[in-house]
Scaffold this motif. Sequence first.
Motif: not given
Length: 120
Positions: A24, A27, A70, A72, A75
């Motif tokens: 957070s 980013i 990951r 996206n 995040n």
Amino acid sequence: VQLQASGGGLVQPGGSLRLSCAASGSIFSIDAMGWYRQAPGKQRGLVAALSSGGSTNYADSVKGRFTISRDNADNTVYLQMNSLKPEDTAVYYCNAGSMRGIYYYAGRSWGQGTQVTVSS
């Protein structure tokens, strides 16, 4: 950038765990993410890294067993750990850094660490 790691626990040898690292703050400035681990009496070392372009780097000891990925939309960076061994026991930390080729450079932002214990 603030990082929140989670997902550690106690698992038997041969088992699996998935660690999560939620980012957070700023980013948009993140170039790459890495997972490190530190066992008692040992230095912290890089386990896996993932660049924004999709390049990855793994420690030799985890190749073929761990996968960094990951999401996206959330995040979040994950570390899927399979075929766990007692020597994987450590505190695992996530980091926001940069990557040039296969080389990862740690940044100043670290997650709080999550304990992984592999034991029968």
